[in-house]
Design a protein around this motif. Structure first.
Motif, PDB file in Angstrom:
ATOM      1  N   PRO A 355       5.940 -56.653  52.432  1.00 57.09           N
ATOM      2  CA  PRO A 355       5.179 -57.168  51.289  1.00 57.09           C
ATOM      3  C   PRO A 355       3.689 -56.913  51.462  1.00 57.09           C
ATOM      4  O   PRO A 355       3.152 -57.007  52.558  1.00 57.09           O
ATOM      5  N   SER A 356       3.038 -56.527  50.372  1.00 53.87           N
ATOM      6  CA  SER A 356       1.595 -56.248  50.414  1.00 53.87           C
ATOM      7  C   SER A 356       0.820 -57.547  50.233  1.00 53.87           C
ATOM      8  O   SER A 356       1.075 -58.324  49.311  1.00 53.87           O
ATOM      9  N   VAL A 357      -0.115 -57.760  51.158  1.00 59.15           N
ATOM     10  CA  VAL A 357      -0.928 -58.976  51.063  1.00 59.15           C
ATOM     11  C   VAL A 357      -2.404 -58.650  50.896  1.00 59.15           C
ATOM     12  O   VAL A 357      -3.222 -59.537  50.693  1.00 59.15           O
ATOM     13  N   ALA A 358      -2.746 -57.356  51.024  1.00 60.82           N
ATOM     14  CA  ALA A 358      -4.152 -56.975  50.953  1.00 60.82           C
ATOM     15  C   ALA A 358      -4.610 -56.895  49.499  1.00 60.82           C
ATOM     16  O   ALA A 358      -3.867 -56.501  48.603  1.00 60.82           O
ATOM     17  N   SER A 359      -5.851 -57.265  49.267  1.00 60.55           N
ATOM     18  CA  SER A 359      -6.440 -57.155  47.937  1.00 60.55           C
ATOM     19  C   SER A 359      -6.745 -55.691  47.659  1.00 60.55           C
ATOM     20  O   SER A 359      -7.127 -54.949  48.567  1.00 60.55           O
ATOM     21  N   PRO A 360      -6.578 -55.228  46.419  1.00 61.60           N
ATOM     22  CA  PRO A 360      -6.876 -53.830  46.096  1.00 61.60           C
ATOM     23  C   PRO A 360      -8.354 -53.526  46.314  1.00 61.60           C
ATOM     24  O   PRO A 360      -9.236 -54.352  46.040  1.00 61.60           O
ATOM     25  N   VAL A 361      -8.615 -52.313  46.852  1.00 54.55           N
ATOM     26  CA  VAL A 361      -9.985 -51.881  47.101  1.00 54.55           C
ATOM     27  C   VAL A 361     -10.475 -51.116  45.885  1.00 54.55           C
ATOM     28  O   VAL A 361      -9.761 -50.271  45.340  1.00 54.55           O
ATOM     29  N   THR A 362     -11.684 -51.382  45.473  1.00 55.37           N
ATOM     30  CA  THR A 362     -12.256 -50.710  44.304  1.00 55.37           C
ATOM     31  C   THR A 362     -13.363 -49.764  44.747  1.00 55.37           C
ATOM     32  O   THR A 362     -13.942 -49.900  45.835  1.00 55.37           O
ATOM     33  N   GLU A 368     -18.995 -43.973  44.903  1.00 62.30           N
ATOM     34  CA  GLU A 368     -19.032 -42.971  43.835  1.00 62.30           C
ATOM     35  C   GLU A 368     -20.155 -41.971  44.083  1.00 62.30           C
ATOM     36  O   GLU A 368     -19.982 -40.761  43.901  1.00 62.30           O
ATOM     37  N   GLN A 369     -21.327 -42.474  44.521  1.00 65.01           N
ATOM     38  CA  GLN A 369     -22.456 -41.592  44.805  1.00 65.01           C
ATOM     39  C   GLN A 369     -22.148 -40.675  45.988  1.00 65.01           C
ATOM     40  O   GLN A 369     -22.445 -39.480  45.963  1.00 65.01           O
ATOM     41  N   ASN A 421     -16.341 -51.537  54.412  1.00 64.85           N
ATOM     42  CA  ASN A 421     -15.145 -50.775  54.023  1.00 64.85           C
ATOM     43  C   ASN A 421     -15.503 -49.601  53.116  1.00 64.85           C
ATOM     44  O   ASN A 421     -14.837 -49.326  52.107  1.00 64.85           O
ATOM     45  N   LEU A 422     -16.571 -48.878  53.509  1.00 67.52           N
ATOM     46  CA  LEU A 422     -16.991 -47.737  52.708  1.00 67.52           C
ATOM     47  C   LEU A 422     -15.886 -46.691  52.618  1.00 67.52           C
ATOM     48  O   LEU A 422     -15.671 -46.092  51.556  1.00 67.52           O
ATOM     49  N   GLY A 423     -15.148 -46.491  53.727  1.00 66.77           N
ATOM     50  CA  GLY A 423     -14.063 -45.514  53.701  1.00 66.77           C
ATOM     51  C   GLY A 423     -13.016 -45.862  52.671  1.00 66.77           C
ATOM     52  O   GLY A 423     -12.520 -44.985  51.951  1.00 66.77           O
ATOM     53  N   GLY A 424     -12.647 -47.147  52.591  1.00 66.56           N
ATOM     54  CA  GLY A 424     -11.671 -47.570  51.596  1.00 66.56           C
ATOM     55  C   GLY A 424     -12.187 -47.390  50.182  1.00 66.56           C
ATOM     56  O   GLY A 424     -11.426 -46.998  49.278  1.00 66.56           O
ATOM     57  N   SER A 425     -13.461 -47.630  49.987  1.00 65.03           N
ATOM     58  CA  SER A 425     -14.042 -47.472  48.654  1.00 65.03           C
ATOM     59  C   SER A 425     -14.101 -46.004  48.252  1.00 65.03           C
ATOM     60  O   SER A 425     -13.850 -45.659  47.087  1.00 65.03           O
ATOM     61  N   ILE A 426     -14.426 -45.134  49.219  1.00 63.14           N
ATOM     62  CA  ILE A 426     -14.426 -43.693  48.915  1.00 63.14           C
ATOM     63  C   ILE A 426     -13.022 -43.242  48.548  1.00 63.14           C
ATOM     64  O   ILE A 426     -12.822 -42.451  47.621  1.00 63.14           O
ATOM     65  N   ARG A 427     -12.038 -43.769  49.262  1.00 64.66           N
ATOM     66  CA  ARG A 427     -10.655 -43.393  48.963  1.00 64.66           C
ATOM     67  C   ARG A 427     -10.269 -43.863  47.564  1.00 64.66           C
ATOM     68  O   ARG A 427      -9.555 -43.141  46.845  1.00 64.66           O
ATOM     69  N   ALA A 429     -12.306 -44.156  45.075  1.00 56.10           N
ATOM     70  CA  ALA A 429     -12.987 -43.243  44.151  1.00 56.10           C
ATOM     71  C   ALA A 429     -12.234 -41.911  44.068  1.00 56.10           C
ATOM     72  O   ALA A 429     -12.127 -41.313  42.986  1.00 56.10           O
ATOM     73  N   LEU A 430     -11.735 -41.442  45.220  1.00 53.04           N
ATOM     74  CA  LEU A 430     -10.928 -40.222  45.233  1.00 53.04           C
ATOM     75  C   LEU A 430      -9.676 -40.374  44.380  1.00 53.04           C
ATOM     76  O   LEU A 430      -9.336 -39.493  43.578  1.00 53.04           O
ATOM     77  N   ASN A 431      -8.990 -41.509  44.550  1.00 52.45           N
ATOM     78  CA  ASN A 431      -7.762 -41.751  43.794  1.00 52.45           C
ATOM     79  C   ASN A 431      -8.023 -41.719  42.291  1.00 52.45           C
ATOM     80  O   ASN A 431      -7.234 -41.174  41.515  1.00 52.45           O
TER      81      ASN A 431
END
Length: 495
Positions: A355-362, A368-369, A421-427, A429-431
């Motif tokens: 089960p997923s418990v993590a909040s979605p990363v935006t 974006e920059q 969590n810049l890496g998660g945010s970049i991902r 943005a990629l998605n």
């Protein structure tokens, strides 16, 4: 071993003599000296240290001078350890038919490995080492005739054996010959200090160099001038080259050998496997061959006889040889049935996702920059968004490296992108940009190419070449390979 050492070189030697409890006949005291306990896993660590330190004492080896030697692998691995610790560059020459594990180990330790054609045999790799040493002014170890090889065994290996059997009569000492260093050094001491110990020398039954009693042609410097007429290819790598070394010939001429024991290749393989599965001792083919010789002696020996066999190395450097030919990489039918005996974590039945418990990363404005700047950077038109240790990412890195394609790798899970969590945010943005959630994602000139398989397919079709040309990327386009061969074996399609 519960002490401190000044360097790894201080741990060479003092290997254990271990009783064999299940393989020998009743009433026979059968022991093995396990040279895999040396730091690089073989008896040749002794040779390497002895030859280098002797050359240092005599002024034959200058600081920073390159060392070179011909080797089937174990000597080269030992020399690579010694040279790494002492600061000498090392070049080894090795026939191409010796196991790939050995050359990779030497290169990992910093050595350079020059392969010679298998058709030229051991004498060919030896001649190449001489040629290179003379051309470049390197120090040639000359393990096959260097007295320092035998002297080191006389100082270390032989006293260890005598100490181990100080309270009993050692009736037989069984060994191969190879360079002849172990044989000459130990046999000479045993004949002086334990004269009732019989020295038994094993060799391949299809390559009876000693058993033939035919002379070895030799140059004035003691090196062989041609292959021995009785040599044939055999399984025991490093045990019997295609010539009789000067050190071995000296031992024969001195009358230090009591018995020559021919060994079948199949018996060597079986003995090595029996050592692993019945005694828990993991060793190579040469060790299995030597034990097979000891077992032959044991069959006719009197009750109470004590036999010691030399086990030269570990089994890990034989993974690509016939020793492991019948060892499966994938699960056997029996193992598949074991897997199916319980319901979860099976290849034929997907497990339920946790089960997923993590909040979605935006995607943040910063992410974006970052993404926009990375994809419009004309100085780095090839960009791979990756994970540091992802197998697909590493397979792409191999392709780019071999083709000399310059690229930028943005490793989203690395420490560099952890803050906020810049890496998660970049991902994220990629998605949003590509509609793809998997990693890696590759862009060329700002245009999305895809992941690992898409790049591999475009490489094979020639489309990748067009993309790189359009983006002004210079690289080596002469390489021809199957990119899917760069994937780890477990990622290949399961049969």
């Amino acid at each position: 071993m519960s002490k401190r050492y000044e360097s790894i070189l201080d741990t060479v030697g003092n290997t254990p003599c271990v009783r064999i409890n299940k393989l020998g006949p009743p009433g026979i005291n059968l022991y093995v000296k396990v040279e895999a306990f040396n730091p690089m896993g073989s008896v040749k660590d002794r040779l390497a240290l002895g030859v280098i330190e002797d050359a240092e004492r005599k002024g034959l080896l200058k600081p920073g001078q390159t060392v070179i030697e011909a080797t089937s692998g174990n000597t080269g691995i030992g020399l690579a350890m010694v040279c790494a610790q002492k600061g000498y560059p090392l070049v080894v020459t090795m026939a191409e038919n010796f196991s790939v594990e050995r050359r990779r180990m030497m290169r990992f330790l910093g050595a350079r490995v020059v392969l010679t054609p298998a058709s030229d045999k051991g004498s060919g790799m030896l001649a190449k080492a001489v040629e290179l040493a003379e051309a470049h002014g390197w120090f040639l170890c000359r393990q096959f005739e260097n007295e320092a090889n035998a002297e080191y065994h006389a100082r270390t290996t032989a006293p260890e054996i005598l100490e181990a059997f100080a309270d009993t009569q050692l009736d037989y000492w069984v060994t191969g010959f190879g360079t002849g260093g172990t044989l000459k050094g130990v046999a000479g001491v045993l004949k002086q200090r334990s004269p009732n110990t019989r020295v038994v020398v094993c060799e391949p039954d299809n390559a009876p160099l000693l058993g033939s009693h035919l002379p070895q042609s030799r140059a004035d410097n003691g090196m062989p001038s041609a292959s021995h007429p009785s040599f044939r290819p055999h399984l025991m790598q490093g045990w019997t080259p295609d010539f009789i070394s000067k050190l071995t010939e000296d031992t024969v001429n001195a009358g230090l050998i009591d018995e020559i024991c021919p060994i079948e290749g199949s018996k060597a393989l079986q003995a090595a496997m029996d050592l692993a599965r019945k005694e828990g001792i993991f060793c190579g083919i040469t060790a299995g061959a030597t034990l097979a010789g000891g077992l032959q002696i044991a069959q006719t020996a009197a009750p109470g006889t004590t036999i010691l066999c030399m086990l030269p190395d570990t089994g890990e450097r034989y993974l690509s040889t016939p020793l492991f030919a019948d060892i499966e990489t994938e699960m056997t039918p029996e193992e598949i049935e074991l897997s199916r005996s319980t319901p979860g974590y099976r290849f034929d039945k997907p497990s339920a996702p946790p089960p997923s418990v993590a909040s979605p990363v935006t995607a943040t404005p910063e992410a974006e920059q970052f993404l926009a700047e990375a994809l419009t950077d004309t100085h780095q038109p090839v960009v791979m968004f990756a994970l540091e240790w992802c197998e697909f990412c590493w397979s792409l890195r191999k392709l780019f490296s071999r083709c000399k394609i310059p690229y930028r790798s943005v490793d989203l899970d690395s420490a560099q992108y952890q803050q906020n969590n810049l890496g998660g945010s970049i991902r994220a943005a990629l998605n949003a940009r590509t509609g793809v959630v998997t990693i890696p994602q590759i862009f060329i000139g700002g245009e999305f190419v895809g992941g690992c398989s898409e790049v591999f397919d475009e490489y094979s079709s020639g489309r990748l070449k067009e993309r790189l040309k359009n983006a002004g990327v210079e690289y080596d386009d002469s390489l021809k390979l199957d990119p899917y061969s760069l994937l780890p074996s477990w990622l290949h399609p399961r049969k």
